[in-house]
Scaffold this active site. Structure first.
Site, PDB file in Angstrom:
ATOM      1  N   GLY A  60       0.904  -0.788  -0.141  1.00  0.00           N
ATOM      2  CA  GLY A  60       0.025   0.246  -0.365  1.00  0.00           C
ATOM      3  C   GLY A  60       0.853   1.180  -0.004  1.00  0.00           C
ATOM      4  N   SER A  76       7.698   4.060  -1.288  1.00  0.00           N
ATOM      5  CA  SER A  76       6.579   4.420   0.273  1.00  0.00           C
ATOM      6  C   SER A  76       7.530   5.746   1.170  1.00  0.00           C
ATOM      7  CB  SER A  76       5.413   3.646   0.067  1.00  0.00           C
ATOM      8  OG  SER A  76       5.346   3.036  -0.338  1.00  0.00           O
ATOM      9  N   LEU A 115       0.186   3.709  -2.699  1.00  0.00           N
ATOM     10  CA  LEU A 115       0.720   3.243  -3.327  1.00  0.00           C
ATOM     11  C   LEU A 115       1.212   5.065  -4.384  1.00  0.00           C
ATOM     12  CD1 LEU A 115      -2.668   1.982  -4.239  1.00  0.00           C
ATOM     13  CD2 LEU A 115      -0.464   0.023  -3.983  1.00  0.00           C
ATOM     14  N   HIS A 116       2.197   4.649  -5.016  1.00  0.00           N
ATOM     15  CA  HIS A 116       2.439   4.901  -5.565  1.00  0.00           C
ATOM     16  C   HIS A 116       3.219   5.099  -7.083  1.00  0.00           C
ATOM     17  CE1 HIS A 116       6.112   3.037  -5.506  1.00  0.00           C
ATOM     18  NE2 HIS A 116       6.504   3.330  -4.565  1.00  0.00           N
ATOM     19  N   LYS A 126      13.776  -1.307  -8.085  1.00  0.00           N
ATOM     20  CA  LYS A 126      14.137  -1.141  -7.140  1.00  0.00           C
ATOM     21  C   LYS A 126      14.137  -2.143  -6.615  1.00  0.00           C
ATOM     22  CE  LYS A 126      12.447   1.361  -3.729  1.00  0.00           C
ATOM     23  NZ  LYS A 126      12.647   1.065  -2.705  1.00  0.00           N
ATOM     24  N   GLN A 143       7.921  -9.798   8.082  1.00  0.00           N
ATOM     25  CA  GLN A 143       9.181  -8.918   7.086  1.00  0.00           C
ATOM     26  C   GLN A 143       9.939  -7.762   7.630  1.00  0.00           C
ATOM     27  OE1 GLN A 143       7.409  -8.702   3.160  1.00  0.00           O
ATOM     28  NE2 GLN A 143       8.175  -6.830   2.880  1.00  0.00           N
ATOM     29  N   GLY A 191       5.082   4.217  -8.869  1.00  0.00           N
ATOM     30  CA  GLY A 191       6.133   2.683  -9.087  1.00  0.00           C
ATOM     31  C   GLY A 191       4.883   1.650  -9.573  1.00  0.00           C
ATOM     32  N   HIS A 192       4.267   1.324  -8.394  1.00  0.00           N
ATOM     33  CA  HIS A 192       2.993   1.023  -8.064  1.00  0.00           C
ATOM     34  C   HIS A 192       1.977   0.670  -8.953  1.00  0.00           C
ATOM     35  CE1 HIS A 192       3.993   0.941  -3.867  1.00  0.00           C
ATOM     36  NE2 HIS A 192       3.699  -0.040  -3.416  1.00  0.00           N
TER      37      HIS A 192
HETATM   38  O1  PAF Z   1       7.722  -4.509  -2.105  1.00  0.00           O
HETATM   39  C1  PAF Z   1       6.682  -4.400  -1.534  1.00  0.00           C
HETATM   40  O2  PAF Z   1       5.932  -3.945  -1.424  1.00  0.00           O
HETATM   41  C2  PAF Z   1       6.930  -6.035  -0.476  1.00  0.00           C
HETATM   42  O3  PAF Z   1       8.070  -6.513  -0.213  1.00  0.00           O
HETATM   43  C3  PAF Z   1       5.680  -7.155  -0.287  1.00  0.00           C
HETATM   44  C4  PAF Z   1       6.557  -7.884  -2.117  1.00  0.00           C
HETATM   45  C5  PAF Z   1       4.206  -6.707  -0.864  1.00  0.00           C
HETATM   46  C6  PAF Z   1       5.780  -8.371   0.469  1.00  0.00           C
HETATM   47  O4  PAF Z   1       5.069  -7.890   1.532  1.00  0.00           O
END
Ligand code: PAF
Length: 288
Positions: free
Chosen positions: A31, A186, A33-34, A149, A61, A36-37
């Site tokens: 989320g 982000s 979002l920018h 990236k 993570q 890149g997404h």
């Molecule tokens: O790149 C990310 O935003 C995250 O590492 C991902 C791939 C959505 C996994 O949580």
């Protein structure tokens, strides 16, 4: 755009899409979002019948001292951006649904996960591989899109998908940059104006490295010195690592051969940023 907020409803919807023989392009995100997404969504729209995006800030993570609680979240804003980019299905599960009580299964992509960012973020890529494996199981994409990236992440996911016969193609798409070269992230919102200006040294030093290699420099030490010297001029930037590595095994190279990943991670103030370029050396620069 359909919003699906539970794992079981998403799995049901995936089965429906498969029954209709619709191909699924998948953009996993955390989320905030920018561009890149959104560029990944555009690629999915081009290649696949259905574009699915997930938004899930994955707790496993983040290290104990990292920014999980602080990580920027704004679902309403993300929903609007996803809709305007043409996302067909927005999957937005909760942490409880993804990791219910008693959850016990993890995926570790060995060796690749301890290189580069893995050295200073132990457990990070195990968390990434695990959540992406889970998301692949729920969404069952034909193609999944990742940005360059996070090149190490894309390389690890590709290896996982191959090793576990997941039947998904991994596409690594170009890094999207601001007009002045800063890689879009982000986390850029954490930067003060001065830090943002200092952060430009990351892309500029990579550009310089690329220039040296394109003009025949094969000695990684010389290229690393050039990058380090440029970065050290910026007081707010503290290097975590600078590496010139093979794109398959992420091991540091002794000589710059046909294709290398030049990757930087650095703290700009308190914000950890990463950037990289992949250089395909001119054939004349490849040692025999
Ligand atoms: O790149 C990310 O935003 C995250 O590492 C991902 C791939 C959505 C996994 O949580």
């Amino acid at each position: 755009m359909k919003i699906v907020d539970s794992v079981s409803r998403m799995s049901t919807f995936t089965r429906l899409l498969k029954k209709e023989a619709k191909t699924i392009g998948f953009v996993p995100t955390m989320g905030y979002l920018h561009e890149g997404h959104l560029s990944l969504v555009r690629a999915a729209k081009k290649h696949d019948d259905t574009a699915v995006m997930s938004i899930f800030v994955n707790p496993i993570q983040f290290g104990p001292k990292e920014d999980f609680d602080k990580y920027p979240r704004d679902f309403k804003r993300d929903e609007e951006l996803a809709r305007s980019a043409g996302v067909d299905v927005l999957f937005y599960p909760s942490v409880k649904d993804m990791y219910p009580h008693g959850y016990a299964t993890y995926v570790a992509v060995e060796a690749l996960s301890s290189a580069l960012c893995g050295a200073s973020r132990p457990g990070h890529f195990k968390g990434v591989a695990t959540v992406v494996a889970k998301l692949f199981g729920i969404v069952r994409p034909d193609i999944a899109y990742f940005g360059q990236k996070d090149a190490q992440q894309a390389i690890i996911i590709k290896k996982m998908a191959e090793d576990l016969h997941m039947g998904v193609e991994i596409k690594m798409m170009p890094t999207i940059r601001e007009p002045d070269g800063l890689a879009i992230s982000s986390r850029n919102i954490y930067l003060t104006d001065d830090e943002r200006s200092d952060a430009l040294v990351l892309s500029r030093s990579l550009e310089r490295a690329g220039h040296l290699i394109k003009h025949g420099e094969k000695n990684p030490k010389k290229v690393l010195t050039a990058i380090n010297d440029m970065i050290k001029e910026k007081p707010s930037v503290k290097i975590d690592y600078v590496s010139i590595a093979g794109t398959k095994d992420l091991k540091e190279v002794d000589t710059i051969g046909s294709e290398v990943l030049i990757a930087i991670a650095a703290y700009v103030g308190r914000t950890r940023l990463i950037d990289n370029i992949i250089i395909k050396a001119a054939l004349s620069a490849i040692p025999k």
